[in-house]
Scaffold this motif. Structure first.
Motif, mmCIF file in Angstrom:
data_model
loop_
_atom_site.group_PDB
_atom_site.id
_atom_site.type_symbol
_atom_site.label_atom_id
_atom_site.label_comp_id
_atom_site.label_asym_id
_atom_site.label_seq_id
_atom_site.Cartn_x
_atom_site.Cartn_y
_atom_site.Cartn_z
ATOM 1 N N ILE A 275 0.841 -1.206 0.000
ATOM 2 C CA ILE A 275 0.000 0.000 0.000
ATOM 3 C C ILE A 275 0.872 1.250 0.000
ATOM 4 N N GLY A 276 1.922 1.248 0.835
ATOM 5 C CA GLY A 276 2.839 2.377 0.852
ATOM 6 C C GLY A 276 3.543 2.549 -0.484
ATOM 7 N N TYR A 277 3.910 1.427 -1.121
ATOM 8 C CA TYR A 277 4.575 1.488 -2.418
ATOM 9 C C TYR A 277 3.623 2.058 -3.473
ATOM 10 N N ALA A 278 2.349 1.647 -3.406
ATOM 11 C CA ALA A 278 1.357 2.200 -4.332
ATOM 12 C C ALA A 278 1.206 3.702 -4.131
ATOM 13 N N GLY A 279 1.353 4.156 -2.881
ATOM 14 C CA GLY A 279 1.249 5.579 -2.587
ATOM 15 C C GLY A 279 2.308 6.401 -3.287
ATOM 16 N N THR A 280 3.483 5.817 -3.535
ATOM 17 C CA THR A 280 4.544 6.551 -4.242
ATOM 18 C C THR A 280 4.225 6.706 -5.719
ATOM 19 N N MET A 281 3.206 5.975 -6.190
ATOM 20 C CA MET A 281 2.802 6.062 -7.598
ATOM 21 C C MET A 281 1.578 6.950 -7.776
ATOM 22 N N GLY A 282 1.254 7.729 -6.732
ATOM 23 C CA GLY A 282 0.170 8.692 -6.831
ATOM 24 C C GLY A 282 -1.185 8.186 -6.403
ATOM 25 N N MET A 283 -1.256 6.976 -5.838
ATOM 26 C CA MET A 283 -2.542 6.445 -5.378
ATOM 27 C C MET A 283 -2.780 6.839 -3.927
ATOM 28 N N ASP A 284 -4.025 7.187 -3.598
ATOM 29 C CA ASP A 284 -4.342 7.450 -2.198
ATOM 30 C C ASP A 284 -4.727 6.144 -1.513
ATOM 31 N N LEU A 285 -4.963 6.205 -0.210
ATOM 32 C CA LEU A 285 -5.218 5.011 0.592
ATOM 33 C C LEU A 285 -6.463 4.272 0.125
#
Length: 442
Positions: A275-285
């Protein structure tokens, strides 16, 4: 079925099926309380204003209990038996869930960690009972198949638990709140009020969870689940173990415990960091919350293949070797892939899909390591199982180490951590499980 203790080889087919169903329900509950950490980590990171390193203490506090409490768990099970021990384990988990209430009211991260450690203590007791139970409740050659069934129960719960948490705790409007919190434009009072409201949403669901865990503990105690004697020795095991004084006389067990340490560590890194890695790609929680479910879906696919193929078409040892090797190649994909893609509606880097795909090989690694490590221990089974449970503290160490590397390097480069782990797992699958003496001459 009476509650008297019996050895595993005296159970009839009906008793075995009942045992598998009840233990399967337990593994489902294990998954509900364990894999929700994948969303608790970013949730606490926001609500308690944490760094990457600090946020991964969610996993550390939860899983370090396996290291601290596994040996006491073995003595507890030896003293009161498996069924009463399982009840005590569920009572600990219920107490840990209840600790979330004062933690949320005060927004104190340390109290949350105490609650997580208490839940982990209960799980250490339950895992000390459930893993050897399901391993020896039938033929050892098909243990990986039974553990795959347990894995399906566990990982299906893992798919739904972050989604349930998000549905109960998060709101559609939270994306605007997260943006506002990250903007730095709020004064301290307004920000604290917003964070207090966010964290207190866990009070009701964890209060309900506490009551359910307590009730299930009572159910286990008075269920028809048969007691078994995991330390019953066959004549062959008794002859083979003659003269052995401790578990240190079983090299393959020691090597297996370290393999388990590395495996569960790589597994929890693949799930709890995604989830944190996805956050670096511009996705919110709210968008990123789906990714642990993708990983666990891949894991369930692996389990189902294991149920079909093991041991009829492929041995559990060969399945372990294949999965460890595939895990190594997918890890390199996580590190080296750098290509933007749109898959399942998510605009992301290809590397995150390699990370999600690690769920597939990880499915049968645990199921392969456990029976190879516990086979032939005889009277050393309980303490040997406790050593393997201690290996589950890899869930505690590896995410924190990943978080440190993510702060020092970056979140993608930190996945280099996976490569040496899979190299060791390949060693254990090919050679380590065969080592029966520390002396090269033997």
């Amino acid at each position: 079925m009476s509650n008297e203790t019996v050895s595993s080889n005296t159970l009839d087919k009906r008793s075995t099926v009942i045992a598998v169903i009840i233990i399967g329900a337990m593994f489902f509950i294990f998954g509900l309380v364990s894999w929700v950490n994948a969303i608790l980590i970013p949730y606490f990171k926001i609500a308690c204003e944490l760094t990457h390193f600090e946020s991964y203490f969610v996993a550390f506090a939860f899983y370090i209990a396996y290291l601290v409490m596994s040996v006491p768990s073995a003595f507890l099970l030896k003293r009161v038996g498996y069924k009463k021990g399982m009840m005590v384990g569920f009572f600990f988990m219920a107490a840990g869930a209840l600790i979330f209430v004062p933690a949320a009211l005060t927004r104190t991260y340390g109290i949350f960690l105490t609650g997580l450690f208490t839940i982990g203590t209960g799980l250490a007791i339950l895992q000390s009972a459930a893993n050897p139970y399901i391993t020896i409740v039938g033929p050892i050659e098909s243990a990986a198949k039974r553990m795959s069934i347990m894995g399906v129960c566990n990982k299906f719960a893992g798919i739904v638990s972050p989604l349930i948490f998000a549905a109960v705790v998060l709101k559609v409007s939270d994306s605007d709140m997260f943006t506002l919190l990250e903007s730095g434009t709020l004064d301290e009072v307004a920000k604290n009020n917003m964070l207090d409201e966010l964290i207190r949403r866990v009070i009701l669901p964890y209060s309900v969870l506490s009551a359910l865990l307590f009730a299930f503990g009572l159910f286990i105690r008075f269920s028809v689940l048969p007691e078994i004697n995991p330390e019953h020795e066959t004549k062959e095991e008794a002859a083979s173990n003659n003269g052995k004084k401790s578990i240190l006389d079983f090299p393959y067990l020691i090597l297996g415990a370290f393999a388990l340490f590395l495996h569960v560590g790589t597994q929890v890194v693949a799930i709890d960091t995604i989830i944190g890695y996805a956050g670096t790609m511009g996705m919110d929680l709210l968008e990123a919350k789906a990714f642990p479910s993708y990983t666990l879906t891949a894991t369930i696919a692996g389990y189902l293949l294991g149920i079909i193929l093991i041991p009829k078409y492929i041995s559990q040892t060969n399945a372990l070797r294949f999965c460890c090797t595939l895990g190594l190649f997918l890890s390199l994909g996580v590190i080296l892939a750098d290509y933007d893609v749109t898959i399942l509606g998510h605009q992301s880097n290809l590397s995150i899909w390699f990370l999600a795909s690690l769920g597939f090989p990880n499915s049968l690694i645990y199921a392969g390591i456990w029976p190879l490590s516990i086979k032939g221990l005889g009277r050393f089974t309980k303490i040997g199982s406790s050593l393997l449970i201690m290996g589950l503290c890899g869930n505690a160490i590896m995410p924190v180490l990943y978080g440190y590397l993510a702060d020092v390097w970056d979140v993608q480069a930190a996945y280099w951590l996976l490569v040496p782990c899979y190299l060791y797992l390949i060693f254990f699958a090919v050679h380590g499980h065969k080592i029966k003496s520390w002396s090269p001459a033997k």
